[in-house]
Design a protein around this motif. Structure first.
Motif, mmCIF file in Angstrom:
data_model
loop_
_atom_site.group_PDB
_atom_site.id
_atom_site.type_symbol
_atom_site.label_atom_id
_atom_site.label_comp_id
_atom_site.label_asym_id
_atom_site.label_seq_id
_atom_site.Cartn_x
_atom_site.Cartn_y
_atom_site.Cartn_z
ATOM 1 N N MET A 203 1.045 -1.564 -0.235
ATOM 2 C CA MET A 203 0.295 -0.353 0.276
ATOM 3 C C MET A 203 0.666 0.886 0.242
ATOM 4 S SD MET A 203 -3.004 -0.822 2.336
ATOM 5 C CE MET A 203 -2.219 -1.833 3.839
ATOM 6 N N LEU A 204 2.116 0.896 -0.234
ATOM 7 C CA LEU A 204 2.816 2.507 0.622
ATOM 8 C C LEU A 204 3.158 2.345 -0.523
ATOM 9 C CD1 LEU A 204 4.748 1.810 4.531
ATOM 10 C CD2 LEU A 204 2.871 3.476 3.358
ATOM 11 N N ILE A 205 4.105 1.696 -1.530
ATOM 12 C CA ILE A 205 4.820 1.520 -2.676
ATOM 13 C C ILE A 205 3.933 1.890 -3.903
ATOM 14 C CG2 ILE A 205 4.898 -0.587 -3.451
ATOM 15 C CD1 ILE A 205 7.660 2.088 -3.673
ATOM 16 N N ALA A 206 2.971 1.412 -3.484
ATOM 17 C CA ALA A 206 1.335 1.217 -4.955
ATOM 18 C C ALA A 206 1.406 3.157 -5.463
ATOM 19 C CB ALA A 206 -0.039 0.626 -4.699
ATOM 20 N N PRO A 207 1.402 3.673 -4.987
ATOM 21 C CA PRO A 207 1.339 5.309 -5.357
ATOM 22 C C PRO A 207 2.767 5.553 -6.146
ATOM 23 C CG PRO A 207 1.021 5.590 -3.014
ATOM 24 C CD PRO A 207 1.675 3.935 -2.670
ATOM 25 N N VAL A 208 3.501 5.401 -5.801
ATOM 26 C CA VAL A 208 4.896 5.261 -6.507
ATOM 27 C C VAL A 208 4.879 4.548 -7.896
ATOM 28 C CG1 VAL A 208 7.426 5.364 -6.358
ATOM 29 C CG2 VAL A 208 6.031 5.821 -4.435
ATOM 30 N N VAL A 209 4.569 3.341 -8.131
ATOM 31 C CA VAL A 209 5.582 2.051 -9.229
ATOM 32 C C VAL A 209 3.738 1.648 -9.484
ATOM 33 C CG1 VAL A 209 6.792 0.949 -7.701
ATOM 34 C CG2 VAL A 209 4.756 0.457 -7.220
ATOM 35 N N PHE A 210 2.427 2.587 -9.197
ATOM 36 C CA PHE A 210 0.895 2.258 -9.963
ATOM 37 C C PHE A 210 0.512 0.728 -9.519
ATOM 38 C CE2 PHE A 210 2.775 6.549 -12.387
ATOM 39 C CZ PHE A 210 1.848 6.841 -11.247
ATOM 40 N N LEU A 211 -0.633 0.524 -9.268
ATOM 41 C CA LEU A 211 -1.083 -0.588 -8.941
ATOM 42 C C LEU A 211 -1.729 -1.707 -10.629
ATOM 43 C CD1 LEU A 211 -2.235 -1.933 -6.875
ATOM 44 C CD2 LEU A 211 -4.435 -0.957 -6.939
ATOM 45 N N GLU A 212 -0.457 -2.197 -10.515
ATOM 46 C CA GLU A 212 -0.984 -2.933 -11.193
ATOM 47 C C GLU A 212 -0.254 -4.851 -11.137
ATOM 48 O OE1 GLU A 212 1.639 -4.517 -13.887
ATOM 49 O OE2 GLU A 212 3.098 -3.631 -13.122
ATOM 50 N N PRO A 213 -1.295 -5.438 -11.921
ATOM 51 C CA PRO A 213 -0.791 -7.349 -11.384
ATOM 52 C C PRO A 213 0.974 -7.547 -11.209
ATOM 53 C CG PRO A 213 -2.565 -7.268 -12.722
ATOM 54 C CD PRO A 213 -2.094 -5.964 -12.181
ATOM 55 N N ASN A 214 1.606 -6.501 -11.943
ATOM 56 C CA ASN A 214 3.469 -7.003 -11.892
ATOM 57 C C ASN A 214 4.025 -6.191 -11.221
ATOM 58 O OD1 ASN A 214 3.027 -9.449 -13.368
ATOM 59 N ND2 ASN A 214 2.273 -7.851 -15.237
ATOM 60 N N MET A 215 2.626 -5.477 -10.741
ATOM 61 C CA MET A 215 3.482 -4.073 -10.006
ATOM 62 C C MET A 215 5.378 -4.590 -8.800
ATOM 63 S SD MET A 215 0.449 -3.084 -6.284
ATOM 64 C CE MET A 215 1.724 -2.898 -5.213
ATOM 65 N N MET A 216 4.834 -5.533 -7.999
ATOM 66 C CA MET A 216 5.785 -6.561 -7.033
ATOM 67 C C MET A 216 7.164 -7.029 -7.816
ATOM 68 S SD MET A 216 4.511 -4.466 -4.303
ATOM 69 C CE MET A 216 5.565 -5.993 -3.108
ATOM 70 N N ALA A 217 6.930 -7.201 -8.874
ATOM 71 C CA ALA A 217 8.434 -7.562 -8.908
ATOM 72 C C ALA A 217 9.335 -7.512 -9.142
ATOM 73 C CB ALA A 217 8.383 -8.153 -11.317
ATOM 74 N N GLY A 218 9.999 -5.982 -9.475
ATOM 75 C CA GLY A 218 10.874 -5.291 -9.103
ATOM 76 C C GLY A 218 11.685 -5.798 -7.570
ATOM 77 N N ILE A 219 10.220 -5.207 -6.598
ATOM 78 C CA ILE A 219 9.872 -4.732 -5.197
ATOM 79 C C ILE A 219 10.453 -5.917 -4.317
ATOM 80 C CG2 ILE A 219 8.859 -3.933 -2.980
ATOM 81 C CD1 ILE A 219 7.596 -1.930 -5.540
ATOM 82 N N LEU A 220 10.223 -7.187 -5.002
ATOM 83 C CA LEU A 220 10.576 -8.719 -5.106
ATOM 84 C C LEU A 220 11.869 -8.559 -4.526
ATOM 85 C CD1 LEU A 220 9.082 -11.160 -3.381
ATOM 86 C CD2 LEU A 220 9.258 -11.957 -5.274
ATOM 87 N N LEU A 221 12.508 -8.116 -5.995
ATOM 88 C CA LEU A 221 13.366 -8.873 -6.308
ATOM 89 C C LEU A 221 14.692 -8.139 -5.053
ATOM 90 C CD1 LEU A 221 14.423 -8.880 -10.420
ATOM 91 C CD2 LEU A 221 15.111 -10.882 -8.706
ATOM 92 N N TYR A 222 14.467 -6.802 -4.707
ATOM 93 C CA TYR A 222 15.338 -6.033 -4.110
ATOM 94 C C TYR A 222 15.048 -6.532 -2.348
ATOM 95 C CZ TYR A 222 15.795 -2.193 -7.408
ATOM 96 O OH TYR A 222 16.586 -1.320 -8.782
ATOM 97 N N GLY A 223 13.115 -6.798 -2.455
ATOM 98 C CA GLY A 223 13.556 -7.635 -0.834
ATOM 99 C C GLY A 223 15.015 -8.743 -0.941
ATOM 100 N N PHE A 224 14.323 -9.331 -1.649
ATOM 101 C CA PHE A 224 15.379 -10.623 -2.007
ATOM 102 C C PHE A 224 16.927 -10.522 -1.523
ATOM 103 C CE2 PHE A 224 12.316 -13.431 -4.248
ATOM 104 C CZ PHE A 224 12.711 -14.716 -3.833
ATOM 105 N N ALA A 225 17.441 -9.503 -2.224
ATOM 106 C CA ALA A 225 18.592 -8.666 -2.276
ATOM 107 C C ALA A 225 18.742 -8.707 -0.629
ATOM 108 C CB ALA A 225 19.005 -7.661 -3.106
ATOM 109 N N ALA A 226 17.888 -7.899 -0.423
ATOM 110 C CA ALA A 226 17.950 -6.989 0.918
ATOM 111 C C ALA A 226 18.340 -8.044 1.864
ATOM 112 C CB ALA A 226 16.789 -6.765 1.338
ATOM 113 N N ALA A 227 17.415 -9.299 1.798
ATOM 114 C CA ALA A 227 17.348 -10.616 3.003
ATOM 115 C C ALA A 227 18.749 -11.555 2.761
ATOM 116 C CB ALA A 227 15.940 -11.459 2.609
ATOM 117 N N VAL A 228 18.996 -11.764 1.518
ATOM 118 C CA VAL A 228 20.285 -12.402 2.155
ATOM 119 C C VAL A 228 21.291 -10.963 1.582
ATOM 120 C CG1 VAL A 228 21.896 -13.315 -0.603
ATOM 121 C CG2 VAL A 228 19.031 -13.684 -0.298
#
Ligand SMILES: Nc1ncnc2c1ncn2[C@@H]1O[C@H](COP(=O)(O)OP(=O)(O)OP(=O)(O)O)[C@@H](O)[C@H]1O
Ligand SMILES: [Mg+2]
Lengths: 292, 237
Positions: A203-228
């Motif tokens: 909900m916090l990132i949606a205004p920035v990347v806009f809402l659509e079914p693939n909106m989290m693709a890049g963010i998930l990758l960054y999240g993975f990177a961060a977790a690793v």
């Protein structure tokens, strides 16, 4: 100088979101030893749910909190319906489960809400934060809300009985059962919380990347990177990793000539590989001191 | 009058492998009973069967109440504290947290705080180490912690799986003295699995010898200790 501070702060804003996603990944990883590649899609569908509520006229904050609650229940349901029956299944079966969940959530979102991008409201608008030109109100909100959430989670895990029980169940399920902890419930709770954290991030990132079914693709990758980067099993490491990745990505994109928007992501991933080559346990993953 | 703990005709299975074959045992309230036997005899499996941590058939009752078929967590709630082989210490958590975990099924906050202080009085070393990671304790300290964690449940029955394993003789002696105290002063019944048969037979009143998943021999601890035949063929000393 002004530019450096500004870019660092907006890096922190994105980083806060990566930190939330990374933390959600780590929570699931610690409880079931698998990376939840559907974490981004869970966040996306929660965000659509919030959008739908607002379309129906529910004001922002009630929709925000109701979504968190529904996301929590959804996470619990995913555990009960999909992953509990797989608990003793081999790794590949789990992977299939995650891929299936990913595809199902993605397609369902596309089917119900279609693939055109939709604007998502800012809770506090986008005016300069407190009149400063360094950071917008929304970026400040991203940082502020994430940090409050992460701090509450820290308090929960460190100072409540259920938090302690969840940590015990994640590290040694068998011993946990022998002190009477219902480990299955703890796993469900972990799923619910991870899903709820993802919903906040979405909900916090949606205004920035806009809402659509693939909106989290890049963010998930960054999240993975961060977790690793944070060592995969360290919640604090995941949060630090998220913030670092966010800042790194933004500074490189701004200050290194020739690095445009398109190449930021691969660069962030290259950083991870470099870090892992040097420190296989991640920056914050520590070997547990232990005697046998 | 039925026994405090009564197990009848237990069969237990690891997948297809049967580890217990019609094993029965019983113990009286407030006593110490020991389970002896060679490696692989089925001692650990017996304790696991009592806590429903392995597929088991047969009946088990505690205080006349059937516990077989109930979940492990429920059995723990009924006052069965099981210190598994290897101690089951939460090594990444602090000593204090380990003790609190032992009391996870209780809701009397005051009582829990009091009991933690009692444990610190009984095991002063734990007080010194209270905020230290449990994994950094020595083997002996970890075993004390494991017993303290079990006591935090305020158990009726304690199941101990080879508590003396890997400890120096002096520490073992101290540990067994403490177990004796726990039994006398707190009235906790103890079922203890031991490789150190000599020692276990000293504190126990009753003993079972297990071989190949069956009871090979049972009786008063004193008698078993004096039976040369049993000693030679099953206990190896
Ligand atoms: N996880 C397992 N899977 C398959 N078989 C097992 C498993 N654990 C134990 N067994 C088998 O069950 C039998 C009994 O094992 P158990 O652990 O109860 O022995 P034990 O008397 O406790 O031995 P020890 O003194 O070495 O601890 C053994 O033959 C063992 O090989
Ligand atoms: Mg054993």
């Amino acid at each position: 100088m002004e530019l450096l501070i500004g870019q660092t702060l907006s890096g922190l804003a994105n980083g806060a979101i990566y930190a939330c996603i990374a933390l959600a990944l780590v929570m699931i990883y610690k409880t079931i030893d698998h990376l939840n590649i559907a974490q981004g899609e869970m966040a996306m569908i929660s965000t659509f749910f919030a959008w739908q509520l607002m379309e129906w006229g529910v004001p922002y904050w009630p929709a925000f909190f109701l979504t968190i609650f529904v996301a929590f229940c959804g996470g619990v349901a995913i555990d009960r319906v999909l992953f509990r029956p797989l608990a003793k299944a081999p790794v590949l079966t789990h992977l299939a489960g995650f891929v299936a969940l990913f595809m199902i959530l993605n397609s369902v979102a596309g089917l119900v809400w279609d693939f055109t991008i939709k604007p998502f409201p800012y809770p506090f608008g986008t005016s300069p934060f407190l009149g400063s030109s360094l950071i917008s109100t929304h970026q400040a909100a991203m940082i502020g809300i994430s940090m409050v959430l992460l701090f509450l989670l820290y308090l929960f895990f460190q100072f409540t009985r259920i938090g302690l029980a969840m940590r015990a169940a994640a590290t040694l399920p068998e011993s946990a059962r022998l002190v009477g902890i219902r480990t299955g419930r703890m796993v469900s709770l972990g799923w619910g919380m991870a899903s709820a954290i993802g919903a906040v991030a979405g909900m916090l990132i949606a205004p920035v990347v806009f809402l659509e079914p693939n909106m989290m693709a890049g963010i998930l990758l960054y999240g993975f990177a961060a977790a690793v980067l944070g060592g995969l099993s360290s919640p604090a490491g995941a949060v630090a990793g998220g913030l670092l990745v966010g800042v790194f990505e933004n500074l490189v994109g701004t200050f290194v000539p020739g690095v445009g928007h398109e190449i930021k992501l691969p660069l962030a991933l290259a950083l991870i590989i470099a870090v892992l080559a040097l420190k296989p346990n991640g920056l914050f993953g520590r070997k547990i001191t232990q005697r046998v | 009058m039925s026994a405090f703990l009564e197990a009848k005709d237990l069969d237990a299975f690891y997948g297809q492998v049967q580890a217990l074959h019609g094993l029965s045992l019983s113990m009286e309230r407030g006593t110490i009973t020991t389970l002896l036997g060679a490696n692989g005899a089925g001692k650990t499996t017996t304790l696991r069967a009592i806590c429903n941590m392995i597929r088991t058939s047969g009946t088990i009752s505690l205080n006349g109440q059937r516990i077989s078929g109930r979940s492990t967590e429920r059995i723990v709630e009924m006052g069965v504290a099981h210190v598994p082989q290897g101690r089951g210490t939460f090594t990444t958590l602090s000593v204090d947290e380990n003790l609190r975990l032992g009391a996870m099924t209780r809701t009397d906050h005051r009582g829990i705080e009091d009991d933690i202080e009692k444990m610190f009085a009984r095991f002063p070393i734990l007080k010194k180490r209270r905020s230290q990671q449990a994994g950094t304790l020595s083997g002996g300290e970890q075993q004390m912690l494991a017993v303290a964690r079990a006591l935090m449940l305020r158990p009726q029955l304690m199941l101990l799986d080879e508590p003396s394993f890997g400890l120096a003789p002096l520490v073992v002696q101290e540990l067994f003295e403490i177990l004796g105290q726990v039994n006398r002063d707190d009235g906790v019944s103890i079922l203890v699995v031991e490789q150190n048969a000599q020692l276990a037979l000293k504190i126990a009143t009753k003993a079972y010898v297990i071989a190949s998943g069956r009871i090979a021999m049972s009786g008063a601890a004193e008698e078993i200790a004096q039976d040369d035949e049993v000693r030679k063929s099953y206990l190896g000393y």
